[in-house]
Motif scaffolding. Structure first.
Motif, PDB file in Angstrom:
ATOM      1  N   SER A 143      27.650 -26.092   4.670  1.00 28.25           N
ATOM      2  CA  SER A 143      28.556 -25.577   5.703  1.00 28.25           C
ATOM      3  C   SER A 143      29.264 -24.327   5.195  1.00 28.25           C
ATOM      4  CB  SER A 143      29.586 -26.646   6.076  1.00 28.25           C
ATOM      5  OG  SER A 143      30.481 -26.876   4.990  1.00 28.25           O
ATOM      6  N   PRO A 144      29.849 -23.524   6.093  1.00 29.29           N
ATOM      7  CA  PRO A 144      30.581 -22.323   5.651  1.00 29.29           C
ATOM      8  C   PRO A 144      31.694 -22.688   4.663  1.00 29.29           C
ATOM      9  CG  PRO A 144      30.226 -22.261   8.017  1.00 29.29           C
ATOM     10  CD  PRO A 144      29.788 -23.626   7.557  1.00 29.29           C
ATOM     11  N   GLY A 145      31.674 -22.079   3.491  1.00 31.50           N
ATOM     12  CA  GLY A 145      32.671 -22.363   2.466  1.00 31.50           C
ATOM     13  C   GLY A 145      32.469 -23.667   1.728  1.00 31.50           C
ATOM     14  N   GLY A 146      31.406 -24.378   2.042  1.00 33.83           N
ATOM     15  CA  GLY A 146      31.186 -25.697   1.453  1.00 33.83           C
ATOM     16  C   GLY A 146      30.988 -25.681  -0.047  1.00 33.83           C
ATOM     17  N   LYS A 147      30.387 -24.617  -0.555  1.00 30.99           N
ATOM     18  CA  LYS A 147      30.120 -24.555  -1.997  1.00 30.99           C
ATOM     19  C   LYS A 147      31.391 -24.383  -2.825  1.00 30.99           C
ATOM     20  CE  LYS A 147      25.410 -22.753  -1.553  1.00 30.99           C
ATOM     21  NZ  LYS A 147      25.347 -22.868  -0.087  1.00 30.99           N
ATOM     22  N   GLU A 148      32.514 -24.101  -2.165  1.00 29.54           N
ATOM     23  CA  GLU A 148      33.779 -23.929  -2.876  1.00 29.54           C
ATOM     24  C   GLU A 148      34.576 -25.230  -2.984  1.00 29.54           C
ATOM     25  OE1 GLU A 148      34.181 -21.001  -4.323  1.00 29.54           O
ATOM     26  OE2 GLU A 148      32.237 -20.564  -3.379  1.00 29.54           O
ATOM     27  N   ARG A 149      34.065 -26.305  -2.466  1.00 30.06           N
ATOM     28  CA  ARG A 149      34.820 -27.559  -2.429  1.00 30.06           C
ATOM     29  C   ARG A 149      34.608 -28.399  -3.688  1.00 30.06           C
ATOM     30  NH1 ARG A 149      36.967 -27.976   2.500  1.00 30.06           N
ATOM     31  NH2 ARG A 149      35.932 -26.921   4.239  1.00 30.06           N
ATOM     32  N   TYR A 150      35.569 -29.264  -3.930  1.00 28.72           N
ATOM     33  CA  TYR A 150      35.376 -30.305  -4.936  1.00 28.72           C
ATOM     34  C   TYR A 150      34.558 -31.422  -4.299  1.00 28.72           C
ATOM     35  CZ  TYR A 150      39.036 -28.024  -7.679  1.00 28.72           C
ATOM     36  OH  TYR A 150      39.768 -27.121  -8.396  1.00 28.72           O
ATOM     37  N   TRP A 151      33.696 -32.051  -5.082  1.00 29.85           N
ATOM     38  CA  TRP A 151      32.785 -33.039  -4.497  1.00 29.85           C
ATOM     39  C   TRP A 151      33.523 -34.213  -3.861  1.00 29.85           C
ATOM     40  CZ3 TRP A 151      32.118 -38.195  -5.270  1.00 29.85           C
ATOM     41  CH2 TRP A 151      32.741 -38.770  -6.385  1.00 29.85           C
ATOM     42  N   ASP A 152      34.634 -34.643  -4.508  1.00 29.56           N
ATOM     43  CA  ASP A 152      35.303 -35.840  -4.007  1.00 29.56           C
ATOM     44  C   ASP A 152      36.134 -35.580  -2.748  1.00 29.56           C
ATOM     45  OD1 ASP A 152      36.777 -34.363  -5.840  1.00 29.56           O
ATOM     46  OD2 ASP A 152      37.033 -36.028  -7.212  1.00 29.56           O
ATOM     47  N   GLU A 153      36.258 -34.303  -2.352  1.00 30.70           N
ATOM     48  CA  GLU A 153      36.872 -34.016  -1.057  1.00 30.70           C
ATOM     49  C   GLU A 153      35.967 -34.479   0.085  1.00 30.70           C
ATOM     50  OE1 GLU A 153      39.505 -30.230  -0.780  1.00 30.70           O
ATOM     51  OE2 GLU A 153      37.801 -29.688  -2.063  1.00 30.70           O
ATOM     52  N   VAL A 154      34.679 -34.619  -0.172  1.00 31.86           N
ATOM     53  CA  VAL A 154      33.748 -35.035   0.883  1.00 31.86           C
ATOM     54  C   VAL A 154      34.093 -36.436   1.394  1.00 31.86           C
ATOM     55  CG1 VAL A 154      31.346 -35.491   1.468  1.00 31.86           C
ATOM     56  CG2 VAL A 154      31.927 -33.509   0.063  1.00 31.86           C
ATOM     57  N   PRO A 155      34.117 -37.463   0.508  1.00 33.72           N
ATOM     58  CA  PRO A 155      34.448 -38.799   1.026  1.00 33.72           C
ATOM     59  C   PRO A 155      35.937 -39.042   1.232  1.00 33.72           C
ATOM     60  CG  PRO A 155      34.022 -38.934  -1.315  1.00 33.72           C
ATOM     61  CD  PRO A 155      33.719 -37.508  -0.911  1.00 33.72           C
ATOM     62  N   LEU A 156      36.804 -38.253   0.572  1.00 35.37           N
ATOM     63  CA  LEU A 156      38.236 -38.536   0.618  1.00 35.37           C
ATOM     64  C   LEU A 156      39.017 -37.594   1.528  1.00 35.37           C
ATOM     65  CD1 LEU A 156      38.904 -39.262  -3.173  1.00 35.37           C
ATOM     66  CD2 LEU A 156      38.300 -40.867  -1.345  1.00 35.37           C
ATOM     67  N   LYS A 157      38.335 -36.586   2.077  1.00 32.34           N
ATOM     68  CA  LYS A 157      39.026 -35.632   2.946  1.00 32.34           C
ATOM     69  C   LYS A 157      38.164 -35.216   4.134  1.00 32.34           C
ATOM     70  CE  LYS A 157      41.447 -31.164   2.825  1.00 32.34           C
ATOM     71  NZ  LYS A 157      41.841 -30.017   1.943  1.00 32.34           N
ATOM     72  N   ASN A 158      37.080 -34.490   3.856  1.00 34.07           N
ATOM     73  CA  ASN A 158      36.267 -33.930   4.941  1.00 34.07           C
ATOM     74  C   ASN A 158      35.631 -34.991   5.824  1.00 34.07           C
ATOM     75  OD1 ASN A 158      35.561 -31.909   2.302  1.00 34.07           O
ATOM     76  ND2 ASN A 158      36.440 -30.966   4.120  1.00 34.07           N
ATOM     77  N   CYS A 159      35.171 -36.078   5.204  1.00 33.26           N
ATOM     78  CA  CYS A 159      34.470 -37.134   5.949  1.00 33.26           C
ATOM     79  C   CYS A 159      35.125 -38.492   5.718  1.00 33.26           C
ATOM     80  CB  CYS A 159      33.002 -37.184   5.531  1.00 33.26           C
ATOM     81  SG  CYS A 159      32.121 -35.610   5.684  1.00 33.26           S
ATOM     82  N   ILE A 160      36.440 -38.486   5.560  1.00 34.70           N
ATOM     83  CA  ILE A 160      37.140 -39.715   5.162  1.00 34.70           C
ATOM     84  C   ILE A 160      36.939 -40.857   6.166  1.00 34.70           C
ATOM     85  CG2 ILE A 160      39.345 -39.078   6.231  1.00 34.70           C
ATOM     86  CD1 ILE A 160      40.711 -40.323   3.708  1.00 34.70           C
ATOM     87  N   ASP A 161      36.698 -40.530   7.429  1.00 32.40           N
ATOM     88  CA  ASP A 161      36.492 -41.575   8.441  1.00 32.40           C
ATOM     89  C   ASP A 161      35.199 -42.349   8.229  1.00 32.40           C
ATOM     90  OD1 ASP A 161      38.851 -40.798   9.606  1.00 32.40           O
ATOM     91  OD2 ASP A 161      37.919 -39.617  11.203  1.00 32.40           O
ATOM     92  N   HIS A 162      34.320 -41.842   7.383  1.00 34.02           N
ATOM     93  CA  HIS A 162      33.051 -42.517   7.124  1.00 34.02           C
ATOM     94  C   HIS A 162      33.161 -43.588   6.044  1.00 34.02           C
ATOM     95  CE1 HIS A 162      30.730 -38.643   8.556  1.00 34.02           C
ATOM     96  NE2 HIS A 162      31.510 -39.153   9.486  1.00 34.02           N
TER      97      HIS A 162
END
Length: 302
Positions: free
Chosen positions: A252-271
């Motif tokens: 996604s746009p800007g995705g390569k700048e993220r920390y990996w654990d933001e994926v399950p704990l922030k960006n997609c936390i509802d999953h």
């Protein structure tokens, strides 16, 4: 064959220390629940024939008990070790951060020793900066496998998670800049997906907000939160979802700048429903800067 959380925690404690006494009062303190809950849980475990008393406050796990624990077994450990460690300059100019010596031992070795002690032999290290230097670990840890992160210097650590996104089932994910003092943080069994954190009244670092033991928000700085430590565990079902989520966020746009654990704990936390697993102040030390390294090991005060 599903265990409750307290049934699981009691069995795991007995399995790890079968020779010790496990008084109800000690279990109550360790698990943070009432004596009544402990008494009831022990009775359930004995009634189900998952363990049996063998003396005063001593128990033995039965074959049936081990069979019930088996679905919770940790299958592998994945180490994130690709980064440069810019805040640790000058020691990282010629040495990857995980290989820096602290009190005569490489930082990553404190974690590797705990992983092996827990009976976890499927070990993968994601490497990037000065990657060939990690080969030195093979002499002591011959079962290690390496995965290369070719873009470690142009992306955040989500790039390391991306190259192992299909290996996360029943796996620990470990940041490799942690000095682990309490090996019991790494366990042979885990109940569900979780992330380690320490209760603090205030922090300026990464932390969790929680509700009923479940992580509800990750942020930088907060009061009455859990300070975040980079040791997590991912159950099979969550790992399958996270593989897809990491892929989507990474591209996604800007995705390569993220920390990996933001994926399950922030960006997609509802999953996800990720538990916080509490650690104590002297269990782990995270070394972020050269000044912190000098405070921990005086040999660097030169």
């Amino acid at each position: 064959m599903n265990l409750t959380l307290y049934q699981f925690e009691i069995l795991v404690r007995i399995e790890r220390h079968p020779e010790q006494k496990h008084s109800q009062r000690e279990l109550s303190k360790a698990l943070g629940v009432s004596l009544g809950v402990i008494n009831k849980t022990i009775a359930e475990l004995v009634d189900k024939e998952l363990m049996k008393p063998v003396g005063n406050s001593k128990y033995e796990i039965t074959l049936k008990g081990y069979e019930w624990l088996e679905p919770y077994r940790v299958k592998k450990a994945i180490f994130m070790a690709a980064g440069f460690g810019s805040r640790m300059v000058p020691v990282t100019l010629n040495t990857p951060k995980p290989l820096i010596m602290v009190h005569g031992k490489k930082i990553i070795e404190t974690l590797l020793d705990a992983v092996l002690e827990a009976g976890i032999h499927d070990i993968t290290i994601v490497r990037g900066y000065l990657s060939e230097q990690f080969d030195v670990l093979l002499k002591k840890y011959p079962t290690i496998k390496f995965v290369e992160n070719p873009i470690y210097n142009e992306a955040n650590n989500i790039s390391s998670a991306y190259v192992v996104k299909d290996l996360l089932a029943n796996a620990y994910m470990l940041e490799s800049d942690l000095v682990l003092y309490n090996r019991e943080i790494i366990r042979k069994y885990e109940y569900a997906s979780n992330y380690t954190g320490m209760k603090v009244t205030r922090t300026d670092d990464w932390c969790f907000e929680t509700k009923k033991g479940i992580i509800t928000k990750v942020k930088v700085g907060g009061q009455n939160v859990h300070h975040m430590f980079g040791i997590s565990y991912w159950a099979k079902d969550d790992a399958a979802v996270m593989s897809k989520d990491i892929d989507a966020i990474f591209h996604s746009p800007g995705g390569k700048e993220r920390y990996w654990d933001e994926v399950p704990l922030k960006n997609c936390i509802d999953h996800y429903s990720v538990m916080v697993r509490e650690v104590n102040p002297n269990d782990i030390v995270e070394i972020d800067t050269f000044n912190e390294l000098k405070q921990i090991d005086p040999v660097y005060n030169v």
